[in-house]
Design a protein around this motif. Structure first.
Motif, PDB file in Angstrom:
ATOM      1  N   PHE A 109       0.401  -9.620  -0.964  1.00 39.02           N
ATOM      2  CA  PHE A 109      -0.157  -9.106  -2.218  1.00 39.02           C
ATOM      3  C   PHE A 109      -1.426  -8.309  -1.956  1.00 39.02           C
ATOM      4  CE2 PHE A 109      -3.069  -9.611  -5.840  1.00 39.02           C
ATOM      5  CZ  PHE A 109      -2.309  -9.011  -6.833  1.00 39.02           C
ATOM      6  N   GLN A 110      -2.310  -8.858  -1.142  1.00 37.10           N
ATOM      7  CA  GLN A 110      -3.577  -8.185  -0.859  1.00 37.10           C
ATOM      8  C   GLN A 110      -3.357  -6.908  -0.064  1.00 37.10           C
ATOM      9  OE1 GLN A 110      -6.184  -9.571  -2.214  1.00 37.10           O
ATOM     10  NE2 GLN A 110      -7.825  -8.254  -1.457  1.00 37.10           N
ATOM     11  N   TRP A 111      -2.291  -6.894   0.748  1.00 42.26           N
ATOM     12  CA  TRP A 111      -2.036  -5.743   1.630  1.00 42.26           C
ATOM     13  C   TRP A 111      -1.398  -4.574   0.887  1.00 42.26           C
ATOM     14  CZ3 TRP A 111       2.864  -4.661   4.619  1.00 42.26           C
ATOM     15  CH2 TRP A 111       2.683  -3.613   5.539  1.00 42.26           C
ATOM     16  N   GLN A 112      -0.291  -4.819   0.181  1.00 36.92           N
ATOM     17  CA  GLN A 112       0.457  -3.724  -0.425  1.00 36.92           C
ATOM     18  C   GLN A 112       0.787  -3.930  -1.907  1.00 36.92           C
ATOM     19  OE1 GLN A 112       1.341  -0.721   0.668  1.00 36.92           O
ATOM     20  NE2 GLN A 112       0.291  -1.071   2.603  1.00 36.92           N
ATOM     21  N   LEU A 113       0.974  -5.166  -2.330  1.00 40.61           N
ATOM     22  CA  LEU A 113       1.493  -5.400  -3.672  1.00 40.61           C
ATOM     23  C   LEU A 113       0.425  -5.408  -4.751  1.00 40.61           C
ATOM     24  CD1 LEU A 113       4.124  -8.196  -2.908  1.00 40.61           C
ATOM     25  CD2 LEU A 113       4.422  -5.705  -2.924  1.00 40.61           C
ATOM     26  N   LYS A 114      -0.831  -5.482  -4.357  1.00 38.60           N
ATOM     27  CA  LYS A 114      -1.919  -5.584  -5.336  1.00 38.60           C
ATOM     28  C   LYS A 114      -1.995  -4.346  -6.229  1.00 38.60           C
ATOM     29  CE  LYS A 114      -6.087  -5.156  -3.779  1.00 38.60           C
ATOM     30  NZ  LYS A 114      -7.373  -5.443  -3.101  1.00 38.60           N
ATOM     31  N   ASP A 115      -1.813  -3.183  -5.650  1.00 41.77           N
ATOM     32  CA  ASP A 115      -1.933  -1.926  -6.389  1.00 41.77           C
ATOM     33  C   ASP A 115      -0.578  -1.295  -6.671  1.00 41.77           C
ATOM     34  OD1 ASP A 115      -4.753  -2.096  -6.299  1.00 41.77           O
ATOM     35  OD2 ASP A 115      -4.747  -1.264  -4.277  1.00 41.77           O
ATOM     36  N   PHE A 116       0.469  -2.117  -6.610  1.00 43.31           N
ATOM     37  CA  PHE A 116       1.816  -1.592  -6.830  1.00 43.31           C
ATOM     38  C   PHE A 116       2.017  -1.322  -8.322  1.00 43.31           C
ATOM     39  CE2 PHE A 116       6.372  -1.616  -7.307  1.00 43.31           C
ATOM     40  CZ  PHE A 116       6.819  -1.008  -6.155  1.00 43.31           C
ATOM     41  N   GLY A 117       2.160  -0.029  -8.680  1.00 41.66           N
ATOM     42  CA  GLY A 117       2.313   0.323 -10.086  1.00 41.66           C
ATOM     43  C   GLY A 117       1.083  -0.104 -10.866  1.00 41.66           C
TER      44      GLY A 117
END
Length: 269
Positions: A109-117
């Motif tokens: 989440f912190q790496w890639q999914l936090k700012d997803f959309g």
């Protein structure tokens, strides 16, 4: 005979009261050595979350693999030293939830999914992985006495965590070139695949079925050496490839078993 077998089938000799007292004492005891390994595995997971929060994702992923190694050692140490206990089983299960459920989900989440959309989809996928790990561990604890010990039911949570952490490690060290525009989608797919694979009923080969004390054939020894050299030469790529292959193996075994059962039914008719 295992500790659980001793509880169900106590010795009926004259020393039965003493044996029952010993079993009862062992069941309630807390042993330092195996629980020290569990604590070390838990610390690695906690430290991995801290490193992910500071942006050091490659090191965070490596710490998940260290946690895996330590988690695999605590049970073996307990069996070797005859220090199994109910406390150790519960402590190990709770530590596994952090190491292979919470930590990988937060790292991804912190790496890639936090700012997803808008951020919500990534949050949902990370949470789905976390819930699947909890369900997988709960099912393992309740079915441990009834399932075929040669196979795990669903992808084991350490393997799912290795799949997620391996991908983070591989991309973070630029060992795998993924376009920035595509990377969040791939990260989401890997996380979702790892999570949902844990709650399937697919059969995965269990390493507990292997007895390393017995001799092995020369070709198997060569394969093991080749795998070891590959891991040393390129750890993130080799480990990720191995766990991808293992994750897919359950789907292949499940498909082959289903085809075999269908063929048997058709032959009987």
């Amino acid at each position: 005979m295992s500790h659980q077998d001793d509880l169900h089938y106590p010795n009926t000799s004259k020393s039965e009261p003493a044996d029952e007292a010993q079993v009862h004492h062992r069941h309630k005891s807390i042993y330092l050595l195996p629980n020290a390994f569990t604590t070390a595995a838990l610390f690695c997971a906690f430290f991995a979350i801290v490193k992910a929060m500071s942006g050091d994702f490659a090191f965070a992923a490596i710490l998940i693999f260290f946690s895996m190694v330590l988690d695999g050692m605590d049970g073996r140490v307990a069996r070797m030293t005859n220090t199994q206990s109910a406390f150790g089983e519960q402590y190990d299960s709770l530590a596994d939830m952090v190491s292979f459920g919470v930590a990988p989900a937060l790292i991804m989440f912190q790496w890639q999914l936090k700012d997803f959309g808008t951020g919500r989809l990534g949050l949902i996928v990370a949470f789905v992985y976390c819930v699947c790990a909890a369900l997988r561990l709960a099912r393992f604890n309740t079915n441990i006495a009834v399932v075929d010990k040669r196979f795990f039911q669903g992808l084991p949570s350490p393997s799912a965590a290795a799949l997620v952490a391996g991908f983070v490690w591989l991309v973070s060290e630029n060992r795998l070139d993924v376009q920035d525009s595509v990377l969040p989608w791939v990260a989401l797919a890997v996380t979702l695949f790892a999570g949902l694979s844990m709650i399937t009923t697919l059969p995965y080969y269990s390493g507990k079925a292997m007895d390393v004390r017995h001799s092995v054939s020369f070709p198997k020894l060569l394969v093991a050496l080749a795998v070891g050299l590959a891991i040393v030469s390129n750890p993130p790529l080799t480990l990720f490839a191995l766990f991808v292959a293992y994750a897919l193996s359950g789907y292949l075994i499940g498909f082959l078993k289903r085809k075999k059962s269908q063929s048997t039914v058709e032959n009987n008719h």
